[in-house]
Motif scaffolding. Structure first.
Motif, PDB file in Angstrom:
ATOM      1  N   GLN A  35       0.825 -24.948  79.636  1.00  0.00           N
ATOM      2  CA  GLN A  35       1.017 -23.682  80.329  1.00  0.00           C
ATOM      3  C   GLN A  35      -0.051 -23.492  81.399  1.00  0.00           C
ATOM      4  N   SER A  36       0.376 -23.279  82.630  1.00  0.00           N
ATOM      5  CA  SER A  36      -0.561 -22.864  83.670  1.00  0.00           C
ATOM      6  C   SER A  36      -0.817 -21.369  83.506  1.00  0.00           C
ATOM      7  N   PHE A  37      -1.828 -20.852  84.187  1.00  0.00           N
ATOM      8  CA  PHE A  37      -2.141 -19.430  84.097  1.00  0.00           C
ATOM      9  C   PHE A  37      -2.476 -18.893  85.476  1.00  0.00           C
ATOM     10  N   LYS A  38      -2.328 -17.573  85.640  1.00  0.00           N
ATOM     11  CA  LYS A  38      -2.580 -16.924  86.918  1.00  0.00           C
ATOM     12  C   LYS A  38      -3.861 -16.109  86.861  1.00  0.00           C
ATOM     13  N   VAL A  39      -4.554 -16.086  87.998  1.00  0.00           N
ATOM     14  CA  VAL A  39      -5.800 -15.329  88.102  1.00  0.00           C
ATOM     15  C   VAL A  39      -5.825 -14.606  89.447  1.00  0.00           C
ATOM     16  N   SER A  40      -6.208 -13.352  89.414  1.00  0.00           N
ATOM     17  CA  SER A  40      -6.452 -12.613  90.652  1.00  0.00           C
ATOM     18  C   SER A  40      -7.842 -11.990  90.589  1.00  0.00           C
ATOM     19  N   THR A  41      -8.455 -11.803  91.748  1.00  0.00           N
ATOM     20  CA  THR A  41      -9.764 -11.175  91.810  1.00  0.00           C
ATOM     21  C   THR A  41      -9.959 -10.558  93.185  1.00  0.00           C
ATOM     22  N   ASP A  42     -10.712  -9.467  93.231  1.00  0.00           N
ATOM     23  CA  ASP A  42     -10.989  -8.830  94.511  1.00  0.00           C
ATOM     24  C   ASP A  42     -11.921  -9.682  95.362  1.00  0.00           C
ATOM     25  N   LYS A  43     -12.920 -10.311  94.703  1.00  0.00           N
ATOM     26  CA  LYS A  43     -13.910 -11.060  95.477  1.00  0.00           C
ATOM     27  C   LYS A  43     -14.618 -12.080  94.602  1.00  0.00           C
ATOM     28  N   LEU A  44     -14.807 -13.289  95.135  1.00  0.00           N
ATOM     29  CA  LEU A  44     -15.618 -14.317  94.503  1.00  0.00           C
ATOM     30  C   LEU A  44     -16.670 -14.774  95.503  1.00  0.00           C
ATOM     31  N   VAL A  45     -17.921 -14.805  95.083  1.00  0.00           N
ATOM     32  CA  VAL A  45     -19.010 -15.328  95.902  1.00  0.00           C
ATOM     33  C   VAL A  45     -19.651 -16.476  95.140  1.00  0.00           C
ATOM     34  N   GLY A  46     -19.614 -17.674  95.729  1.00  0.00           N
ATOM     35  CA  GLY A  46     -20.121 -18.856  95.039  1.00  0.00           C
ATOM     36  C   GLY A  46     -21.130 -19.635  95.851  1.00  0.00           C
ATOM     37  N   GLU A  47     -22.048 -20.300  95.144  1.00  0.00           N
ATOM     38  CA  GLU A  47     -23.053 -21.147  95.766  1.00  0.00           C
ATOM     39  C   GLU A  47     -22.737 -22.612  95.500  1.00  0.00           C
ATOM     40  N   ASP A  48     -23.075 -23.471  96.473  1.00  0.00           N
ATOM     41  CA  ASP A  48     -22.906 -24.925  96.333  1.00  0.00           C
ATOM     42  C   ASP A  48     -21.460 -25.275  95.986  1.00  0.00           C
ATOM     43  N   PHE A  49     -20.552 -24.888  96.868  1.00  0.00           N
ATOM     44  CA  PHE A  49     -19.133 -25.162  96.669  1.00  0.00           C
ATOM     45  C   PHE A  49     -18.818 -26.629  96.942  1.00  0.00           C
ATOM     46  N   VAL A  50     -18.076 -27.266  96.033  1.00  0.00           N
ATOM     47  CA  VAL A  50     -17.548 -28.619  96.245  1.00  0.00           C
ATOM     48  C   VAL A  50     -16.085 -28.623  95.827  1.00  0.00           C
ATOM     49  N   GLN A  51     -15.307 -29.535  96.434  1.00  0.00           N
ATOM     50  CA  GLN A  51     -13.898 -29.655  96.057  1.00  0.00           C
ATOM     51  C   GLN A  51     -13.398 -31.074  96.316  1.00  0.00           C
ATOM     52  N   ASP A  56      -8.398 -14.836 101.328  1.00  0.00           N
ATOM     53  CA  ASP A  56      -9.145 -14.843 102.584  1.00  0.00           C
ATOM     54  C   ASP A  56     -10.475 -15.528 102.282  1.00  0.00           C
ATOM     55  N   ALA A  57     -10.821 -16.567 103.052  1.00  0.00           N
ATOM     56  CA  ALA A  57     -11.986 -17.383 102.727  1.00  0.00           C
ATOM     57  C   ALA A  57     -12.996 -17.417 103.868  1.00  0.00           C
ATOM     58  N   TYR A  58     -14.276 -17.369 103.512  1.00  0.00           N
ATOM     59  CA  TYR A  58     -15.374 -17.479 104.472  1.00  0.00           C
ATOM     60  C   TYR A  58     -16.397 -18.467 103.912  1.00  0.00           C
ATOM     61  N   PHE A  59     -16.768 -19.476 104.733  1.00  0.00           N
ATOM     62  CA  PHE A  59     -17.711 -20.505 104.292  1.00  0.00           C
ATOM     63  C   PHE A  59     -18.932 -20.533 105.194  1.00  0.00           C
ATOM     64  N   GLU A  60     -20.056 -20.910 104.627  1.00  0.00           N
ATOM     65  CA  GLU A  60     -21.273 -21.161 105.387  1.00  0.00           C
ATOM     66  C   GLU A  60     -21.665 -22.623 105.213  1.00  0.00           C
ATOM     67  N   GLN A  61     -21.952 -23.289 106.325  1.00  0.00           N
ATOM     68  CA  GLN A  61     -22.382 -24.690 106.344  1.00  0.00           C
ATOM     69  C   GLN A  61     -21.372 -25.569 105.598  1.00  0.00           C
ATOM     70  N   ILE A  62     -20.143 -25.590 106.096  1.00  0.00           N
ATOM     71  CA  ILE A  62     -19.083 -26.353 105.450  1.00  0.00           C
ATOM     72  C   ILE A  62     -18.956 -27.737 106.077  1.00  0.00           C
ATOM     73  N   ALA A  71     -19.653 -26.818 100.830  1.00  0.00           N
ATOM     74  CA  ALA A  71     -20.222 -25.742 101.633  1.00  0.00           C
ATOM     75  C   ALA A  71     -21.404 -25.148 100.878  1.00  0.00           C
ATOM     76  N   LYS A  72     -22.364 -24.596 101.641  1.00  0.00           N
ATOM     77  CA  LYS A  72     -23.529 -23.962 101.014  1.00  0.00           C
ATOM     78  C   LYS A  72     -23.093 -22.747 100.224  1.00  0.00           C
ATOM     79  N   THR A  73     -22.231 -21.905 100.816  1.00  0.00           N
ATOM     80  CA  THR A  73     -21.693 -20.736 100.129  1.00  0.00           C
ATOM     81  C   THR A  73     -20.217 -20.584 100.471  1.00  0.00           C
ATOM     82  N   ALA A  74     -19.487 -19.932  99.584  1.00  0.00           N
ATOM     83  CA  ALA A  74     -18.079 -19.626  99.810  1.00  0.00           C
ATOM     84  C   ALA A  74     -17.804 -18.212  99.317  1.00  0.00           C
ATOM     85  N   THR A  75     -17.133 -17.423 100.148  1.00  0.00           N
ATOM     86  CA  THR A  75     -16.751 -16.062  99.776  1.00  0.00           C
ATOM     87  C   THR A  75     -15.246 -15.948  99.921  1.00  0.00           C
TER      88      THR A  75
END
Length: 213
Positions: free
Chosen positions: A46-62, A139-145, A176-180
């Protein structure tokens, strides 16, 4: 996802997702590692769904991979995913839902809905967070991507521990250094974290289909 059931055996498949997941961002042309296992466990059917108003993360990799497990009928199943990692992340107003269909005794479908971090001053907090994402709107915003990095060279927090053999070190990745991310809606197959702090946690079961989006 549904199947014919006799007696109460289907209850063994009513595995609720107790640990919530959050979203990262869709990769630009994700390179999938053939036959790879995205997490160090067999994913549920089973997959699952997630919603959120805002996520702020450090040291993003994918990077790209495949989540492997069983479907609800017990057959082998594999799902292409974008594995996203953060060394640290905060998540505001998070909702997670998973629907288990065709339960016995006339119950039909039952939905688990989990909410946390509803107070902006007390968001959900996670460290060493990894997400197996199948779909994302945000909606995504990255720093130093950096886009197009080799997966084996993404740097901190790196490929998820225990899954290194499942990832092509020369495959496509980004960092990226940060991801919002704002106004997030995602579908995922798995998540892991070193720590997960859930403020104002609320977990409820609902008869029928009641999802976060």
């Amino acid at each position: 996802m549904s199947s014919q059931v006799r007696g109460g055996t289907r209850w063994k498949r009513f595995a609720l997702v107790m640990v919530p997941s959050v979203v990262a961002t869709a990769a630009v042309g994700v390179g999938l590692a053939q036959g790879a296992l995205a997490a160090s466990f067999s994913v549920s059917g089973q997959s699952f769904k997630v919603s959120t108003d805002k996520l702020v993360g450090e040291d993003f990799v994918q990077y790209g991979s495949v989540a492997v497990g069983k479907d609800l009928k017990g057959n082998d199943a594999a799902h292409p995913v974008a594995v996203s990692g953060f060394s640290k992340a905060t998540i505001t107003n998070m909702c997670q839902s998973v629907v288990t269909p065709d339960l016995p005794f006339g119950l039909g479908s039952v939905s688990l809905q989990l909410k946390a971090g509803t107070d902006p001053k007390k968001p959900v907090e996670a460290t060493n967070l990894y997400l197996d994402v199948a779909q994302l709107d945000a909606d995504a915003y990255f720093e130093q991507i950096d886009i197009g990095v080799a997966a084996g060279s993404v740097g901190k927090p790196g490929i998820q521990s225990g899954t290194e053999k499942a990832v092509n070190p020369n495959g496509f990745a980004q960092r990226a250094k940060t991801a919002t991310l704002s106004n997030v809606e995602q579908t995922a197959w798995a998540t892991t974290a070193g720590t997960f702090k859930l403020s104002n946690l609320s977990l409820k079961l609902h008869k029928g289909v009641k999802e976060c989006f």
